[in-house]
Design a protein around this motif. Structure first.
Motif, mmCIF file in Angstrom:
data_model
loop_
_atom_site.group_PDB
_atom_site.id
_atom_site.type_symbol
_atom_site.label_atom_id
_atom_site.label_comp_id
_atom_site.label_asym_id
_atom_site.label_seq_id
_atom_site.Cartn_x
_atom_site.Cartn_y
_atom_site.Cartn_z
ATOM 1 N N LEU A 1 0.832 -1.209 0.000
ATOM 2 C CA LEU A 1 0.000 0.000 0.000
ATOM 3 C C LEU A 1 0.865 1.256 0.000
ATOM 4 O O LEU A 1 0.574 2.228 -0.717
ATOM 5 C CB LEU A 1 -0.917 -0.011 1.227
ATOM 6 C CG LEU A 1 -1.972 -1.125 1.271
ATOM 7 C CD1 LEU A 1 -2.695 -1.102 2.615
ATOM 8 C CD2 LEU A 1 -2.972 -0.964 0.119
ATOM 9 N N SER A 2 1.925 1.233 0.797
ATOM 10 C CA SER A 2 2.801 2.389 0.898
ATOM 11 C C SER A 2 3.506 2.676 -0.420
ATOM 12 O O SER A 2 3.546 3.827 -0.881
ATOM 13 C CB SER A 2 3.836 2.154 2.003
ATOM 14 O OG SER A 2 4.791 3.195 2.034
ATOM 15 N N HIS B 1 2.738 1.810 -3.535
ATOM 16 C CA HIS B 1 1.850 2.242 -4.616
ATOM 17 C C HIS B 1 1.224 3.609 -4.335
ATOM 18 O O HIS B 1 0.920 4.353 -5.274
ATOM 19 C CB HIS B 1 0.770 1.185 -4.851
ATOM 20 C CG HIS B 1 1.296 -0.042 -5.524
ATOM 21 N ND1 HIS B 1 1.567 -0.096 -6.880
ATOM 22 C CD2 HIS B 1 1.648 -1.260 -5.030
ATOM 23 C CE1 HIS B 1 2.039 -1.298 -7.198
ATOM 24 N NE2 HIS B 1 2.102 -2.011 -6.097
ATOM 25 N N SER B 2 1.046 3.953 -3.064
ATOM 26 C CA SER B 2 0.499 5.274 -2.749
ATOM 27 C C SER B 2 1.507 6.387 -3.028
ATOM 28 O O SER B 2 1.130 7.533 -3.292
ATOM 29 C CB SER B 2 0.051 5.331 -1.284
ATOM 30 O OG SER B 2 1.167 5.234 -0.420
ATOM 31 N N SER C 1 3.236 7.801 -7.413
ATOM 32 C CA SER C 1 2.937 8.952 -8.280
ATOM 33 C C SER C 1 3.619 10.229 -7.802
ATOM 34 O O SER C 1 3.641 11.232 -8.535
ATOM 35 C CB SER C 1 1.417 9.180 -8.346
ATOM 36 O OG SER C 1 0.889 9.419 -7.046
ATOM 37 N N ASN D 1 11.483 5.809 -3.995
ATOM 38 C CA ASN D 1 10.391 5.029 -3.417
ATOM 39 C C ASN D 1 10.857 3.619 -3.069
ATOM 40 O O ASN D 1 10.488 3.064 -2.024
ATOM 41 C CB ASN D 1 9.219 4.970 -4.402
ATOM 42 C CG ASN D 1 7.921 4.536 -3.754
ATOM 43 O OD1 ASN D 1 7.842 4.338 -2.545
ATOM 44 N ND2 ASN D 1 6.894 4.382 -4.551
#
Length: 214
Positions: free
Chosen positions: A162-163, A165-166, A169, A176
């Motif tokens: 979750l982290s 992919h959040s 962007s 990342n």
């Protein structure tokens, strides 16, 4: 992860050999159990991390984004490879060096894909090593410890997914990726401590990084 287990396996050979020469069955069992616990801690989280971060790993390091699926399959092999390295060291210490060689030589037929074949081969060889160690020492996998590693790595993997992919962007892939790797290690350690699956003695026993726990 496998660098740690390889170093641990190397240091394990003389320790097991010394206990074997003294016919110290309890010492052999305790050293085997301790080494396996450390193997779980070194390999389970990194298997999950590589599975979750397969895309940035193959893109940034190998410039091969299409290898993501194969890498996710191979991520599972990290766990089995760690167990195989440790069990090989144990068997060598027990003066049974030919057993791991024989176990790795068993052919696999009909398995589609090199990645699946690698996981199956190493996994089966590790299982055979464990069976021989069970017969020689009485030790088998300690599931009371293994489940804590699996649960910790599973929670870590879900949060990491979750982290990553959040932030995909807003952050460059390389930044990342590095941030996610650090986050994953810290999460795993914290969850393992909460579940009482990690203590200072276990950390201090690990090759290469043990000095940070002393």
């Amino acid at each position: 992860a496998t660098i740690i287990t390889a170093a641990l396996a190397t240091s394990l050979v003389p320790a097991i050999s010394n206990a074997y020469a003294k016919r110290d069955s309890k010492g052999i069992f305790n050293r085997t159990a301790s080494a396996m616990r450390l193997s779980f801690m070194a390999t389970v989280p990194f298997s999950v991390m590589l599975y979750v971060l397969a895309a940035p790993t193959v893109t940034l390091i190998y410039n091969a984004p299409k290898a993501e699926a194969a890498t996710q399959i191979l991520a599972i092999a990290i766990f089995f490879l760690g167990i195989h390295q440790i069990t090989t060291g144990i068997l060598q210490g027990l003066n049974k060096p030919t057993i791991p060689v024989i176990n790795m030589g068993i052919p696999w037929v009909g398995i589609v894909g090199a990645s699946y074949a690698t996981v199956a081969d190493i996994g089966f060889a590790a299982l055979l090593n464990l069976i021989y160690i069970k017969n020689l020492t009485g030790y088998f996998l300690d599931f009371s410890i293994l489940w804590k590693n699996i649960v910790s790595a599973g929670i870590m993997g879900a949060i990491l997914y979750l982290s990553y992919h959040s932030l995909s962007s807003t952050l460059p892939m390389a930044a990342n990726f590095i941030l996610s790797g650090i986050e994953g290690i810290l999460l795993y350690i914290i969850i393992m401590i909460i579940l009482k699956g990690l203590n200072r003695n276990d950390g201090a026993s690990m090759p290469l990084i043990g000095r940070f726990f002393r």
